[in-house]
Design an enzyme around this catalytic site. Sequence first.
Site, mmCIF file in Angstrom:
data_model
loop_
_atom_site.group_PDB
_atom_site.id
_atom_site.type_symbol
_atom_site.label_atom_id
_atom_site.label_comp_id
_atom_site.label_asym_id
_atom_site.label_seq_id
_atom_site.Cartn_x
_atom_site.Cartn_y
_atom_site.Cartn_z
ATOM 1 N N ASP A 221 2.443 5.749 8.224
ATOM 2 C CA ASP A 221 2.271 4.534 7.432
ATOM 3 C C ASP A 221 3.108 3.442 8.099
ATOM 4 O OD1 ASP A 221 1.746 2.860 5.217
ATOM 5 O OD2 ASP A 221 1.842 4.574 3.865
ATOM 6 N N ASP B 39 -0.018 -0.781 6.180
ATOM 7 C CA ASP B 39 0.283 -1.171 4.799
ATOM 8 C C ASP B 39 0.005 -2.661 4.599
ATOM 9 O OD1 ASP B 39 1.772 -0.483 2.232
ATOM 10 O OD2 ASP B 39 2.943 -2.181 2.942
ATOM 11 N N GLU C 243 -4.861 -0.810 4.653
ATOM 12 C CA GLU C 243 -4.924 -1.081 3.218
ATOM 13 C C GLU C 243 -5.456 -2.501 3.076
ATOM 14 O OE1 GLU C 243 -2.073 -0.959 -0.718
ATOM 15 O OE2 GLU C 243 -1.309 -1.826 1.127
ATOM 16 N N HIS D 142 -0.812 6.620 -3.970
ATOM 17 C CA HIS D 142 0.509 6.579 -4.601
ATOM 18 C C HIS D 142 0.732 5.332 -5.450
ATOM 19 C CE1 HIS D 142 0.558 4.223 -1.016
ATOM 20 N NE2 HIS D 142 1.692 3.658 -1.386
ATOM 21 N N ASP D 143 -0.228 4.413 -5.490
ATOM 22 C CA ASP D 143 -0.037 3.163 -6.233
ATOM 23 C C ASP D 143 -0.807 3.092 -7.544
ATOM 24 O OD1 ASP D 143 1.631 1.984 -4.315
ATOM 25 O OD2 ASP D 143 -0.064 1.243 -3.150
HETATM 26 C C1 GLC Z 1 1.418 -1.232 -0.354
HETATM 27 C C2 GLC Z 1 1.925 0.154 -0.672
HETATM 28 C C3 GLC Z 1 2.797 0.078 -1.882
HETATM 29 C C4 GLC Z 1 3.970 -0.823 -1.562
HETATM 30 C C5 GLC Z 1 3.499 -2.176 -1.085
HETATM 31 C C6 GLC Z 1 4.618 -2.921 -0.435
HETATM 32 O O1 GLC Z 1 0.586 -1.727 -1.344
HETATM 33 O O2 GLC Z 1 0.838 1.031 -0.823
HETATM 34 O O3 GLC Z 1 3.265 1.342 -2.281
HETATM 35 O O4 GLC Z 1 4.767 -0.980 -2.711
HETATM 36 O O5 GLC Z 1 2.490 -2.075 -0.100
HETATM 37 O O6 GLC Z 1 4.908 -2.373 0.812
#
Ligand code: GLC
Length: 560
Positions: free
Chosen positions: A113, A215, A277, A340-341
């Site tokens: 990641d 990310d 993402e 995980h979000d």
């Molecule tokens: C992404 C991650 C999340 C994190 C955010 C800031 O959305 O998936 O878990 O809090 O980025 O890095």
Amino acid sequence: MTAEKETQPQKWWQKGVIYQIYPLTFADGNGDGVGDLQGIIQRLDYLNDGDPDNMSDLGVDAIWLSPINKSPMVDNGYDISDYRDIAPIFGTLDEFKELLEQCHRREIRVIMDMVLNHTSNQHPWFIESSASRDNPKSDWYLWQDPGYKDGLPNNWLSYFGGTAWTFHEERQQYFFHVFNENQPDLNWRHPEVKQAIYDMLRYWLEMGVDGFRLDASSVYSKDKYYRDNPVKFGATDKNAYHNQDHLYDKDLPDNHEIIREIRNLVDEYEDRVLIGETFIDSRLYDSNSFYGVKNDELHLPFAFEFPFSPWYPGYLQREIEKKERITPDGAWPTYFLDNHDIPRHLSRWIECALCTNPIEIAKAAGTLLLTLRGTPVLYYGQEIGMEDHQNIPKEQQRDQAVVATPMGELPPNRDGARTPMQWDASVYAGFSFGKDVPPWLPVHANYQDVNVETALKDDASILNFYRLLLQVRQGSEALCRGAWRTLIHYPYEHLAYLRETETEQVLVLINFAYEKPLELDIPIEEEGWEVLASNIWELGKTLTLPENLQSFEIDILKKV
Ligand code: GLC
């Protein structure tokens, strides 16, 4: 819409199944209650033992590790303070190399990641940048003088709540952070920032990592004039961030340029993958724009359609049809249910499901995910039917990045979907090897029933169903690369679709209303079908098509 040309071998990331590990809660090797690299190494055989004759593993092809770099852990690793090192709670660089080696020996690829939009405020780059207005790194972050907007430079908001600007005493200026104030955004317009990041990516690629999940990859670039975002007329979302049109702080054209550069760099190395993402909330674009005009950006831009759909065949089918229609030629879709979000799908969907039995929902959802045209990404524990921990006491919560933000309405706390992997029925679900130490987050109360060890012994378990689905998928060209074709146009209680190549057809039927029989008005009487059904299957066997399909809730019919 078309099947991949069958003469071209598929890439591993098109054919394979990716498994997301949240390292803090997957497995604890050293017994301190926090997950770590040794814990993951010890559990690799569960994921894929590398022996094609032994079918007792899950059979995934790659792991994606949520961040393991050095970090003060305000956002549990998504706030990096040293991109080139491993956080001591997870282990050492040598242990990471050992993990890579152990994975590769089992033919498991390793995806890291990469949090490139921002660093931790503890990163030496930010410490230097914030020290004065004229140091060599003074422009590495987004600094602005106080402005007209209640003293703030503009109206941009943080996704985690409140303004995105925090005042810094030393510089007497504001810095921008789309997430928590401890996560300042890098200035991607600065050539030295780019260079430092690109050098760092090479460092990991040369070590042998098989790819990156980028990310927050749609927010790297921001408007150089810092114009205010327009406010959506009449919008009243609880999280004020969603009430703005993110015209000037998200999805900017330069963002695509950055991703193209990263893709070029990654392509210099053999057979690596770039996932992103790409959470898009603009009305003008969707995540597909991140394939790039010439398929020169992300290999796999995450589509958030399933996570944001209700568990209802009509919605899901519309999303699949959309994805099929807009995925450019030569590009490849990817799907996921959980990460995980967001709340796990069993916790999200139980309320709105046409059936209330979590085991049946899990099997139906697993069938959907693993039989579509595209790369499936599983989230740890989904394969055993883990659910969200709904009431973690405040003092045990760990999602500080969201809860600690002082202003505005906040997105829900994400700890519920991050609880320890449930390995067995022993104390703390066997999370820590050899020790009974309370884990980093509390274990879900259902761990004595829902755990790997118990599930492996039960032929009808979700885990064994997933294992079988992965095997069936791997052995079927049609499921791996065939075209997708729906057989029903206004689905109400089930989905029925074909995956087909010139030589093989697989008909997938998913009944969303388990309590009711499946009634289909489609011609499936032909000879020669084989069927795998979730409520009558026997591990490793295919069954011939019975005359009456009405008692099955999920079937994969295969015609060779
Ligand atoms: C992404 C991650 C999340 C994190 C955010 C800031 O959305 O998936 O878990 O809090 O980025 O890095």
